[in-house]
Each structure stands twice: as C-alpha cells, then as structure tokens.
Enzyme design. Structure first.
Site, PDB file in Angstrom:
ATOM      1  N   GLU A  46     -13.940   5.778 -11.047  1.00 59.76           N
ATOM      2  CA  GLU A  46     -13.752   4.551 -10.278  1.00 59.76           C
ATOM      3  C   GLU A  46     -14.843   4.410  -9.212  1.00 59.76           C
ATOM      4  O   GLU A  46     -15.103   5.350  -8.452  1.00 59.76           O
ATOM      5  CB  GLU A  46     -12.366   4.602  -9.639  1.00 59.76           C
ATOM      6  CG  GLU A  46     -11.942   3.392  -8.863  1.00 59.76           C
ATOM      7  CD  GLU A  46     -10.512   3.526  -8.349  1.00 59.76           C
ATOM      8  OE1 GLU A  46      -9.970   2.517  -7.864  1.00 59.76           O
ATOM      9  OE2 GLU A  46      -9.940   4.644  -8.422  1.00 59.76           O
ATOM     10  N   LYS A 115      -9.118  -4.167 -11.422  1.00 63.43           N
ATOM     11  CA  LYS A 115      -7.985  -3.329 -11.088  1.00 63.43           C
ATOM     12  C   LYS A 115      -6.803  -4.219 -10.715  1.00 63.43           C
ATOM     13  O   LYS A 115      -6.926  -5.127  -9.880  1.00 63.43           O
ATOM     14  CB  LYS A 115      -8.334  -2.386  -9.933  1.00 63.43           C
ATOM     15  CG  LYS A 115      -7.274  -1.321  -9.652  1.00 63.43           C
ATOM     16  CD  LYS A 115      -7.796  -0.298  -8.651  1.00 63.43           C
ATOM     17  CE  LYS A 115      -6.798   0.832  -8.436  1.00 63.43           C
ATOM     18  NZ  LYS A 115      -7.339   1.878  -7.536  1.00 63.43           N
ATOM     19  N   CYS A 170      -7.470   3.663 -12.387  1.00 61.31           N
ATOM     20  CA  CYS A 170      -6.701   4.581 -11.543  1.00 61.31           C
ATOM     21  C   CYS A 170      -5.232   4.203 -11.387  1.00 61.31           C
ATOM     22  O   CYS A 170      -4.425   4.440 -12.264  1.00 61.31           O
ATOM     23  CB  CYS A 170      -7.375   4.721 -10.175  1.00 61.31           C
ATOM     24  SG  CYS A 170      -6.827   6.205  -9.281  1.00 61.31           S
TER      25      CYS A 170
END
Length: 640
Positions: A46, A115, A170
């Site tokens: 990330e 994300k 993530c």
C-alpha cells in the site's frame, strides 16, 4: 500457464519515507526480479511509491507530483515484461486524495483501484488525509488518458480462459463486506491486496488466518503484499508479512521483518473447478463491474509449489493423531446408528489378518462400546483357504481374542472344491475364477451367519480398492454396512497404527504392528514356502501412488496429464517417471472400467472430502468411456 498454473509474486521492496525516486528505483528492481522468477502477476504494498507513513506530507503537492512521476516510470518499466503489476500510490482526483492501487501492464497504466474502507481507529487515522473511494467505478483523466478509477475493477486476460484479477487495499479485507466478494462473484479468480498492516503481538497469526479464510470463502487465489522495513517507526513497526493463499491454504509466506519477495503458482483451473461444483458459490448474472483487458501471454510455468505425496495423511504428528481419532469416531458412530436402527443383536466381520479387516474389527469394537453392547456379540470369522498363511491366520485369531470378540473358524477349502466340481473348473487353473470363488464363498458364509444370528455383516473394503475395482463383485465387494468405504488405503495404515499406539494393550499392539508389516494381499493364491505369494501392490501398483491419483482426480478434477506432472514432482526420488506413468495409466483404465462395482455399493460413512458413494459423492455411468482421459495422459507422455 500450462495446466492452469500461473506464477504470482508478493513483493516488499526497500523504501524510504517520502523518497519517491528511491522507492521507484527499488520497485523497478523488484519488478525485474519478479519477471526473472517468471511471475506474471505481482503485488506491491500500500502506498509504496511514497511510503505508507508519510502522514500530513500527503497534503504536499510536491510529494503527490513526484508520486505521479514515479508511477509513470514504474509503468514504463513493465514494457515487454508480460506482467500485471499492482503498485500502491496516492492519487489526487477532483480535489480529493485517494489511496489507490495502480495496475500496470506492458508499459501502460490500466486503472486505479480505490480503497473502500479507511481505518480511523487505534493507530490508524487515514481519514485525516484520504477520502473514501467511490461506490462505483468511473473514468478519470490521468496523464492525458481516460482511465478506470474505483473499486472492484476486473482485469481480464482474454487469451487465458478464466484469468480475471481484482485488487483491494489493506483494511478492505478486514471489513465486514470486503470488496473482493463482489469481484469474485463477477469472476475474479485472483485477488491481490496492497497492504500496510503493522505488527503487534498475535496479529500475524490472525492476518494469516484472515487471508486463508478469504481465499477459502471466495474460492480464489489471494496475493497479499505488506509494507515492511523502511516505513517510519515513529509509532509502528511493519514486518513485510507477505502471504500467497489458494482456497484456504497458504502456498507461500514471507519471513516477517525481512523485506523481500515470495512467489508461488496459483492453479486457476482448480479454482474454477471448485466454483463449478460448489452450488452455494453464487456467481452474479449481472456484469456491473468494469472489465479492463490486459495481456501477459501464454507460457510455461515452472512449478515451485509443493504437492504432498500423501494428501490424505497429515504430515504433522499431532494433526495426524487428531485426524485418526476423528475418523475412527465417525466410522464407529455411523455403525452405531445402523446397528441400533436394525436392532441387530450381533455384528459379523470376516477377519483375515490384513489391514482392512483389522480396521473394520477395531471400528466395530468401538461401536459396540458406544452402544454398551458386549463385544462377545462380535463374530470375528476367519475362513482359511488355499492362500491363507500362518502369519495372517495367527494375527487374525490373536487380535480377535484380545478385543473380546467371538472368534470363529470356518474353513472353506472343501466348499470351494465342491463348487469347482459343480461348475467344472480345474483346481490347477489359478485364474480369476479360482480367486473369486473363494471371495464369494467367504461372503456367503458371513452373510448366512448374520442371517442366522440377527446380525449385520460389516464391510472391510477401502476406498482405494473401490477406485481400482480391486474387489470381487458380490464377494468382498458386498456387505450390510461398509465402515471403510471412504477411507483410502494410505490412511487405513495410519488408523491401525494410531489404534495400536493408544490401545494400552501391549499384546494387541504387538499383533497390530505385525499386521502393519504384512504385505497387502487378498491371499487367494497358494503360498510359496509358507509366505504370501500374491502381493496386491505388485499387481495393481503402489497404493500411495493410486491414492495420490485418486485425490487429485476426484477432489479437484485434474486431468491425467496434470496429475502426471505434479506426481513426478511429489514423488521425486521415490518413483521414476516411467513407474508413475505406468500406474497412472492403470488407474485411469481401471477407474473407468470398474464403475459398475461402485454403482451398487453398500451404505457406509463418509469421513473426508473425497468419497465414492454412488448416492452422494460420485455419480458416474457404469459404461462411461475413458478414451479422452487416456489420450490426455498419452499426450503428456509425448511432451516430456
């Protein structure tokens, strides 16, 4: 890419916080390393272009402008490399900053996955700098090009059937409804995760379980690339804990606190096979997600992942013991219910001194204990004939007595001789008639004893024999309840050994160990110098090979050529290629020709994911033609 294997990599490069030039150089070097290893899909952590821990520096244009330049350089570096690469990068769009994973292929940026879930608790405060990604993908202008931007982008390799890749970032996978669920429902078979998950006590085990669980839930391959050394340690430490998982099992796992790369091969054919058979994995009829083509080309995949040569038997001693206890309990509980339902006053077991009948007798004793029935109502019947040796006879007698069963001896030689006379068969003709007549006579004896005493005949045949058809039709093939029907031969051995090791009866233990040392044989041909003359594995091949073939043929639908390929790897140093090919050819031939025996199997408990019950697990026409499977194997031989 042959056989469905595609090599993937999870990479944690060395970085410096906010040093985009340094980070880009390391990313490019890592891309080269992954390409050298043959990886076709690579995932980086990330925000690795800048470093995850830049904090409020993410508000600085100079950092974001450099990140854009670094990304363009990394994209250009993929030119001609036949790879799909995912790199974490901050991206400003319409006055908002987003945490994204850029997909790179053949010198181009294909799109930006955003994300969805931003952690803003504990040590995380992403909402201070970043905005949640949009609920649906759209197009943005980047470097003068219109590119996809949003969640659940699907990257599809048109020339490789079934290769669809999607990304999440993530925290997405830690959420209640990860974006990968929707992507998998629309066909994504490989999920990559660009992550920056810090290390705290116990978190690594949870992280691994989470990734394995997500790959199992979605029946997918999962490539998890985590941030590592080089991130700021002001408050946190990142360990570079990388994981590659497939359908619930980790194929590769990086060593924590060491930056580097892990690689393995994800089997997309296996995953699609699992999805086809799993009716609760609901593929979406709608195509609402953006599909972006990429190209990596077809090519040979060098296998580095391992395949256990004994897939039915756990390698770990504790896990194997646990498995054995569980299987023995399932077998015994299945028999307990059947005995109770039939109001059976006894159980009849034809006991030979071999492995299968030994296990059946042990299971029967366990079932009787569970019912509170006296073991003296177990009729352990030994039926010596032309091939019986003193060793197996003595072992059968000793174990029956030690277990408290009612040992009975019914010699069948005279009955079989009379039968040969009746049908005009020459005693010196040791053909299949000679052998099968004995097996059928034994079955008649124990069936009639069961009828006479309100009993139930307990089947002894195992799953490996059923797969090969190595049983006499309406002989040892038949019973009133087959307790070993879904237990492969390699596991039978460990079940008997486990019972011996835990029974606390030294005499019984000694007998069981001698049974384990006795060659597998139906003992239907006369002994030679008092020793067993007919050894099963000399005739049909090693059961450890056949169980390997059976597992991958039934469990994952592997074609013979693919089984041959992985068997050569799994049994390297044990069996040569010619031996493996010979017995795989035998397995394929017998599996198709012997289905008629499996089509009328007695009831018996399922103990594992692979079983041959014609009522539940394996429904196959008895006259199905196996020609295309044999041709597939022959082509594999030609390729080597």
């Amino acid at each position: 890419m042959r056989d469905g294997f595609i090599k993937v990599a999870a990479v944690t490069p060395d970085i410096r916080v906010a040093d985009v030039s340094f980070n880009t150089e390391k990313i490019c070097q890592a891309i080269d390393s992954a390409a050298k290893e043959g990886a076709k899909i690579a995932a980086f952590p990330e925000l690795c272009i800048t470093g995850y821990t830049c904090g409020d520096l993410f508000a600085q244009d100079v950092l974001l402008d450099n990140a854009k330049e670094g990304l363009l350089k990394a994209a250009a570096h993929t030119k001609g490399k036949d790879m799909l690469v995912f790199v974490g990068v901050p991206l400003a769009v319409d006055g908002k900053l987003y945490n994204t994973a850029a997909a790179l292929n053949d010198g181009e940026i294909l799109g930006f996955t955003t994300k969805t879930f931003l952690p803003n608790y504990g040590e995380f405060y992403e909402m201070r700098q970043f905005h949640e990604g949009p609920s649906q993908a759209r197009f943005i202008t980047f470097d003068g090009k219109e590119l996809p931007f949003g969640p659940q982008l699907l990257f599809e390799e048109k020339s490789i059937d079934g290769l669809i890749v999607s990304a999440e970032i993530c925290e997405d996978v830690w959420s209640a409804v990860p974006p990968s669920i929707g992507a998998a429902r629309e066909g994504a078979v490989i999920i990559v995760n660009c992550s920056a998950s810090d290390e705290t006590v116990g978190k690594a085990a949870y992280r691994k379980a989470l990734i394995e669980g997500q790959s199992a839930r979605l029946l997918c391959g999962y490539v998890y690339a985590n941030a590592g050394e080089g991130e700021s340690t002001t408050d946190l430490v990142f360990g570079g804990h990388n994981i590659i998982a497939e359908n619930g099992a980790a194929l590769a796992e990086g060593k924590r606190f060491e930056n580097g790369m892990i690689c393995s091969e994800i089997d997309i054919k296996r995953l699609w096979s699992e999805r086809r058979r799993n009716t609760t994995f609901q593929m979406s009829d709608e195509r609402r997600l953006l599909r972006i083509p990429f190209h990596i080309g077809m090519g040979e995949t060098c296998l580095t992942r391992t395949f256990p040569s004994r897939p039915f038997v756990p390698c770990d001693d504790k896990e194997r013991a646990k498995r054995c206890e569980e299987i023995l309990t399932i077998q015994a509980m299945g028999l307990k219910k059947r005995l109770a339902h039939a109001h059976a006053g006894s159980a009849v077991v034809g006991i030979s001194g071999g492995l299968d009948s030994t296990l059946a007798l042990l299971v029967t004793a366990k079932a009787f204990d569970a019912l509170g029935m006296d073991r003296k109502h177990i009729a352990a019947v030994t039926m010596p004939c032309f091939g019986t040796t003193d060793r197996t006879y003595q072992n059968a007698c000793k174990m029956s007595k030690r277990l408290g069963a009612d040992l009975r001896e019914v010699p069948i030689a005279e009955s079989v001789r009379q039968h040969f006379k009746d049908i005009g068969h020459d005693m010196e003709d040791h053909s299949v008639t000679y052998e099968n007549a004995q097996a059928r006579e034994r079955t008649q004896v124990i069936m009639d004893i069961a009828n006479k005493e309100n009993g139930m005949v307990i089947g002894t045949g195992d799953m490996s024999e059923l797969a090969l058809g190595w049983a006499t039709y309406n002989g040892d093939h038949m019973s009133m309840y087959g307790v070993n029907a879904s237990v492969p031969k390699t596991l039978v051995r460990h079940l008997v050994r486990y019972y011996a090791d835990t029974c606390e009866d030294e005499t019984l233990k000694e007998v069981l160990y001698d049974v384990l040392d006795t060659p597998v044989s139906p003992e239907l041909l006369p002994p030679e110098d008092g020793e067993i003359a007919q050894k099963t594995e000399d005739l049909v091949g090693p059961y450890e090979l056949h169980d390997f073939f059976l597992y991958y043929f039934l469990r994952f639908g592997y074609e013979p050529a693919k089984i041959y390929r992985i068997a050569k790897s799994a049994f390297a140093g044990e069996y040569g290629d010619e031996i493996i090919y010979k017995w795989l050819h035998t397995f394929c031939r017998r599996f198709f020709t012997q289905q008629f025996k499996r089509s009328c199997l007695p009831d018996g408990p399922k103990v594992g994911t692979v079983a041959l019950s014609p009522r539940g697990d394996w429904r196959m026409p008895s006259d199905a033609c196996g020609a295309v499977w044999m041709e597939n194997l022959e082509k594999a031989k030609e390729r080597q």
